[in-house]
Design a protein around this motif. Structure first.
Motif, PDB file in Angstrom:
ATOM      1  N   ASP A 268       0.849  -1.186   0.000  1.00  0.00           N
ATOM      2  CA  ASP A 268       0.000   0.000   0.000  1.00  0.00           C
ATOM      3  C   ASP A 268       0.883   1.234   0.000  1.00  0.00           C
ATOM      4  OD1 ASP A 268       0.937   0.129   2.607  1.00  0.00           O
ATOM      5  OD2 ASP A 268      -0.880  -0.674   3.462  1.00  0.00           O
ATOM      6  N   GLU A 269       0.255   2.395   0.171  1.00  0.00           N
ATOM      7  CA  GLU A 269       1.008   3.635   0.004  1.00  0.00           C
ATOM      8  C   GLU A 269       2.174   3.734   0.979  1.00  0.00           C
ATOM      9  OE1 GLU A 269      -2.267   3.478   0.110  1.00  0.00           O
ATOM     10  OE2 GLU A 269      -2.741   3.996  -1.939  1.00  0.00           O
TER      11      GLU A 269
ATOM     12  N   GLU B 193       5.031   0.994   0.172  1.00  0.00           N
ATOM     13  CA  GLU B 193       5.853   1.306  -1.006  1.00  0.00           C
ATOM     14  C   GLU B 193       7.230   1.789  -0.592  1.00  0.00           C
ATOM     15  OE1 GLU B 193       3.007   2.975  -4.571  1.00  0.00           O
ATOM     16  OE2 GLU B 193       3.441   4.306  -2.896  1.00  0.00           O
TER      17      GLU B 193
ATOM     18  N   ALA C  66      -1.540   3.258  -4.742  1.00  0.00           N
ATOM     19  CA  ALA C  66      -0.718   2.047  -4.847  1.00  0.00           C
ATOM     20  C   ALA C  66      -1.464   0.903  -5.498  1.00  0.00           C
ATOM     21  CB  ALA C  66      -0.243   1.622  -3.458  1.00  0.00           C
ATOM     22  N   ASP C  67      -2.753   1.061  -5.642  1.00  0.00           N
ATOM     23  CA  ASP C  67      -3.554  -0.024  -6.203  1.00  0.00           C
ATOM     24  C   ASP C  67      -4.012   0.416  -7.574  1.00  0.00           C
ATOM     25  OD1 ASP C  67      -6.377  -1.954  -4.972  1.00  0.00           O
ATOM     26  OD2 ASP C  67      -5.468  -1.825  -6.949  1.00  0.00           O
TER      27      ASP C  67
END
Lengths: 169, 231, 719
Positions: free
Chosen positions: C432-433, C436, C685-686
């Motif tokens: 996820d953010e 990362e 992120a997705d």
């Protein structure tokens, strides 16, 4: 005049083509099974009842082709059998599932329940699957084709519901 | 012969949308492509309607109304189906037979509640959806209409189970998915013809009403009006 | 009839073409079925397993349906006294999270900016050697941990780990812990629950109580029964979310003014003299100074001028509150999300004190003895994630399931700060953010594959909900609890922890329940009649012979609770000092006169930014507004008219941090002068997410004491 005949001929040819290929397809041998399992030996000679191996026929919608645990009940040691027996012994010792090919296939939009028909309706296995005990190699064709007309014929004959939503879901 | 109906108590509903998700997951309803969804073709059998304009700011009394197929006793949709893909069963459930449907969408046009949705495309579903399909319900092909069926597959299974156990069908055996997951038990379900059942008594409550009753569809999904507290 | 050659050829050609077309068409349609699919061998046998949902603090019981051993659907556990069989959309899609193709399958290491798979031993070894180095060099304080968990057991384990290491840089984001922060900061005892059986007046300050709260499903039922008993719910909030649809009165107030409302109500109660005099005399030490402050500054008309709420409304609410037999003013973690959130919470505590905390309860349960039921942020530890920005000496940062880059407005600064840290270890199952930025990822099991437990008292009884693996883990993920117990053991941070696993830690932590012998497993509904007397006398409804048997039954039934606990009223010493109620921020402007404000509201589809990864919820996110995959904003119809914004038109929103497009919806549930925007979309992120993340466009406004971000104090322009 000629034009009509040509068109008629095309249409006849079309219909003939569809039927011919259909007949051919439904008669070709389905896939070859990994082991040349003989119902004649198991169900005929040793008189193993159908439900001993197809264990879920009274409780589930699908009767189930036995997995390797069922075969290992007898085949966990080498028996004096044919070439197929060696193969099944290998599968048992490696605990690998035998990749059987399915002959009977009910599509997902229809609900067929073995529990209803065999458990509650008390049908005999041979009525839809034929005399399996006489087959020395695995069946290659459906004995009673899985077609709605076949289902409905029996339902009408035995005065069971023919309401669409009872089998379609 | 029971007559299945539903009563949704708007006083209890908290608009959590669990019924929406449960219905979608139980019935393998497709997730449509993004452009289709933006254009209004998202497929939800149970939809949550929010009505926010009762009262003047700030004394507004918003209401959330879960709306599924009304399972009418006089369904407008069955009258126009050319192939009898949708029809009313003896127990009151309006069935939808997917292999029979030819996709003409007359029923969609005739339904005053717009509860019917259409499979415009055969979209590839995300992997996690494919792996968690409910094995009891078919996945519809392209070109058929679908709608809430009161989870009739659950009725099939419950009747079979009851028969296998040599007993009749008991009230708790068959509940649709939305009824099962509602956290506040706002949705009542059962036999409307049984005068003792909860749903039958609730449908005769003074607060009960049906949507668009004046059209004469006799919806079997009725609602209980929210009780507005006095200021 | 005579057919000449030409005609014959034509006929023959026609029929041959027809034959070929028909045959080929038939073959193409039928041959795929003719080649038999390999049999799906399973007989589709159904089985059920009980577990607990971990997607929000509620800890609702789940019943997972398995077909041939694989999970297919999730339903609620009807015997769990938290949810009684209900589930919310997040819990219903538990199985979709399990099968999510974006899940990490093995530990990962960042090499040249890209993630590569490595083995667990390699990853674990890297962590141990780094920690050993820090300990050897005396740099223990350079190790930081940011965690988000709702399980007190996991939270306590992490606290133990950090205590053993000797670093105070632990930020524990736990909802119940956060909700109790105001009490902890005042060094006051906190209440265990609100007695919904006896409350007749609930004054809710800003909590989205039926959507995201300590126990949304339990509160939904409790509020319905409150209203059936003709009790009242009054909502003080900047937006009328579904939690407030059934409210008797909505007082539209911005979160930074909650304290003003509370103190104005206190003014009315004090001037009327309807406060609980004996409680105040015995327990509210600073009452006289408090009274002075309230009388001088918080008259309803003064507050009306400052805040915009009708003085009559305040007076009516105050009188109703005072007349109720067991009123409760409620707040939870959401109150911390404003620039003076903590001070507002203090004001509400003071308001409750005026009525003697009549509706609050405490479990005097000796059965909780030995169970550490509180999670962290105690001991005066005020390190929070914003400190990462200022502190440049951090060597190692652990991140446990917190997507703080997503839910913090100062994301860019945090990103830079985290990138500076040499070793960042994340335990998230997804990239996820926040993950990362990690250097090393040891992915945690999915919620359906792990063992954990949740202890809470919100329902008025102590309840332990068990989470068990319903299926063996699919990939090479590792339970983070096991990683931490191994670290504690290998680094010798606590006595006797060599070769412990999370399961053994959990068993030891839960053993006091078995030892004490009260309560029952969730094997049936709350006992009545004879069974109740038996239960209270100490008979076990489900007998167990020893602790292992108890453990097995615990997992089988999904949890334990005590339906008949010994409860006492909550009568704490109110250690509030009046100067703590002074607001250092002067936000006293009438909202409608000021510039437009962006107000972020939450929905029960995403909790703190690490959930909206499943396609079902993403599609459903805007369904009730008929908006899909797009960000929308809600505008009050009067404001919209003034600014000439048509319903469902595209607008451009501009904040200090940038601009974005959204669809404008008219809604009377929005305060005039506010632009409401939902939280949860915009996961960068997705690849499957759309919409924008409103938090990243918010101004960097934080509560000065807790560092929690404010979600409603961003100035905005709409074009």
């Amino acid at each position: 005049m000629k034009k009509i005949f040509v068109i008629l001929a095309t249409v006849t040819g079309f219909v003939a083509g569809v039927f011919a290929v259909n007949k051919i397809i439904s008669n070709i041998d389905r896939a070859v099974q990994p082991i040349n399992f003989s119902h004649a030996v198991h169900a005929g000679k040793f008189k193993i009842p159908c439900m001993a191996c197809h264990q879920h026929v009274l409780t589930n919608a699908r009767a189930g082709i036995p997995n390797i645990e069922v075969c290992s009940a007898c085949h966990s040691s080498p028996l004096k059998g044919g070439p197929g027996e060696k193969l099944v012994y290998d599968y048992v010792t490696e605990h690998k599932q035998i990749p059987w090919y399915s002959i009977y296939y009910v599509p997902s939009y229809a609900y067929f329940s073995h529990r209803r028909h065999v458990g509650i309706g008390k049908l005999e296995c041979t009525e839809c699957h034929g005399d399996m005990a006489s087959l020395a190699s695995p069946p290659t064709k459906q004995f009673l084709q899985v077609k709605m007309s076949n289902c409905l014929n029996c339902h009408v004959k035995r005065h069971v519901t023919t309401d669409c939503s009872h089998c379609h879901r | 012969m029971p007559k299945y109906g539903m009563v949704i108590d708007l006083n209890k509903c908290t608009s959590c949308q669990a019924c929406v998700t449960a219905c979608k997951l139980e019935n393998n309803v497709q997730i449509v492509p993004i452009e289709d969804a933006i254009n209004g073709r998202a497929m939800f059998w149970m939809k949550m309607l929010t009505m926010e304009y009762d009262g003047d700011y700030p004394d507004i009394k918003p209401k959330a109304l879960p709306r599924n197929c009304m399972q009418c006793d006089e369904p407008p949709c069955i009258k126009v189906c050319p192939v009898r893909a949708t029809y009313k069963r003896d127990d009151g459930i309006v069935a939808q037979i997917y292999p029979q449907c030819i996709g003409c969408r007359y029923c969609m046009a005739n339904c005053p509640y717009t509860v019917k949705v259409f499979n415009w495309h055969k979209t590839e579903q995300p992997q996690e959806i494919e792996k968690s399909y409910n094995p009891d319900v078919s996945v519809r092909p392209k070109g058929v209409v679908e709608k809430c069926t009161f989870c009739v597959h659950r009725l099939q299974i419950a009747q079979e189970k009851a028969k296998a156990e040599h007993r009749g069908l008991e009230p708790g055996d068959y509940v649709p998915a939305c009824v099962e997951v509602c956290p506040v038990s706002a949705i009542l379900f059962g036999d409307l013809d049984d005068p003792q059942s909860d749903v039958s008594k609730a449908s005769r409550d003074y607060r009960a009403f049906g949507l668009l009753e004046e059209l004469g569809t006799v919806p079997k999904v009725r609602y209980l009006n929210a009780i507005e507290s006095e200021e | 009839m005579q057919i000449n050659r030409r005609d014959f050829v034509k006929l023959l050609g026609g029929s041959l073409i027809g034959f070929t077309v028909g045959g080929v068409g038939e073959a193409l349609l039928k041959i795929p079925n003719a080649v038999m699919p390999i049999l799906y061998k399973g007989p589709k046998t159904e089985s059920w397993k009980l577990t607990t949902c971990a997607k929000c603090p509620g800890a609702c019981g789940l019943r997972i349906r398995l077909v041939d051993g694989l999970p297919v659907q999730a339903f609620g556990n009807p015997l769990s006294p938290i949810n009684f069989g209900g589930v919310c959309p997040m819990g219903l899609t538990s199985v979709e999270s399990l099968y999510n193709p974006d899940r990490l399958m093995s530990p990962m290491k960042k090499v040249n900016g890209k993630f590569q798979e490595i083995s667990y031993t390699e990853a674990y070894g890297a962590i141990v050697s780094e920690l050993r180095k820090n300990i050897r060099q005396g740099d223990e304080h350079k190790i930081a941990f940011i965690a988000q968990t709702e399980s007190v057991f996991m939270a306590n384990l992490i606290q133990m780990f950090m205590n053993g290491i000797g670093s105070r840089r632990l930020y524990m984001d736990n909802f119940v812990g956060n909700s109790r922060l105001p009490y902890q900061n005042l060094k006051m005892d906190h209440p265990d629950f609100i007695d919904f059986e006896h409350t007749d007046y609930l004054l809710n300050f800003g909590s989205q109580i039926t959507e995201i709260s300590e126990s949304p499903l339990f509160f939904s039922r409790a509020i319905n029964s409150l209203r059936e008993r003709k009790g009242k719910l009054v909502t003080v909030a900047p937006k009328l979310t579904p939690s407030g649809f059934k409210t008797s009165r909505w007082m539209p107030v911005m979160p930074e003014n909650f304290g003003d409302i509370a103190l104005a109500i206190a003014y009315v109660i004090i001037s009327d003299g309807t406060y609980d005099k004996s409680f105040v005399q015995n327990h509210f030490e600073d009452f006289d100074t408090f009274r002075e402050l309230v009388i001088q500054n918080y008259t309803p008309s003064a507050v009306q001028a400052r805040v915009g709420v009708d003085a009559d409304q305040i007076i009516s609410t105050a009188r109703e509150f005072a007349n109720a037999s067991a009123p409760a003013a409620y707040f939870d973690e959401a109150i911390l999300h404003s620039s003076n959130g903590l001070r507002n919470a203090y004001a509400i505590i003071a308001l409750n004190a005026l009525k003697g905390f009549a509706a609050f309860g405490k479990l005097s349960e000796a059965g909780l003895k030995g169970l550490k039921i509180d999670s962290n942020r105690d001991g005066g530890n005020t390190w929070n994630k914003n400190n990462l920005i200022g502190e440049s000496d951090i060597d190692v940062l652990f991140i446990y399931r917190s997507n703080f880059i997503f839910n913090s407005p100062n994301a860019e600064d945090l990103r830079k700060a985290v990138s500076r840290i040499p070793l960042v270890v994340s335990f998230s199952p997804f990239i996820d953010e926040t993950t990362e930025l990690a250097d090393l990822i040891i992915p945690d099991h999915d919620d359906l594959e792990k063992l954990d437990a949740y202890l809470s008292t919100t329902i008025g009884s102590p309840i332990l909900s068990m989470q068990q693996p319903v299926v063996k883990s699919f990939y090479s993920t590792v339970h983070t609890g096991d990683v931490i117990t191994s670290l504690i053991g290998d680094l010798n941070l606590q006595e006797g922890w060599k070769d412990r696993s999370y399961e053994s830690y959990l068993k030891a932590a839960i053993k006091p329940i078995y030892d004490h012998g009260v309560g029952m497993l969730m094997s049936q509904k709350k006992p009545t009649g004879i069974e109740k007397s038996l239960q209270q006398a100490g008979w076990q409804l489900v007998p167990y012979s020893d602790f292992d048997d108890f453990w097995q039954q615990l997992l089988r039934y999904g949890g334990w609770w005590n339906p008949f606990p010994k409860v006492t009223g909550y009568t704490p010493e109110v250690l509030l000092k009046t100067d703590q109620l002074m607001s250092t921020k002067d936000k006293g402007s009438h909202p409608a006169a000021a510039q437009l404000r962006l107000n972020i509201f939450f929905r029960n589809f995403d909790y703190k930014g690490n959930l909206l990864r499943n396609p079902v919820l993403t599609e459903q996110f805007g369904m009730d507004r008929d908006i899909y995959y797009t960000t929308w904003v809600e505008v009050n119809p009067k404001t919209a008219e003034k600014l000439s914004i048509a319903h469902r038109s595209k607008v451009k929103i501009k904040t200090e941090k940038g601009g974005f497009e959204a669809i404008a919806i008219h809604s009377p549930t929005t305060m005039p002068g506010n632009i409401d925007i939902p939280f949860g979309l915009g996961h960068t992120a997705d690849k499957r997410m759309l919409g924008i993340n409103p938090v990243h466009y918010s101004d960097d406004v934080f509560d000065e004491h807790t560092g929690e971000p404010s979600y409603s104090e961003t100035l905005v322009k709409i074009l």
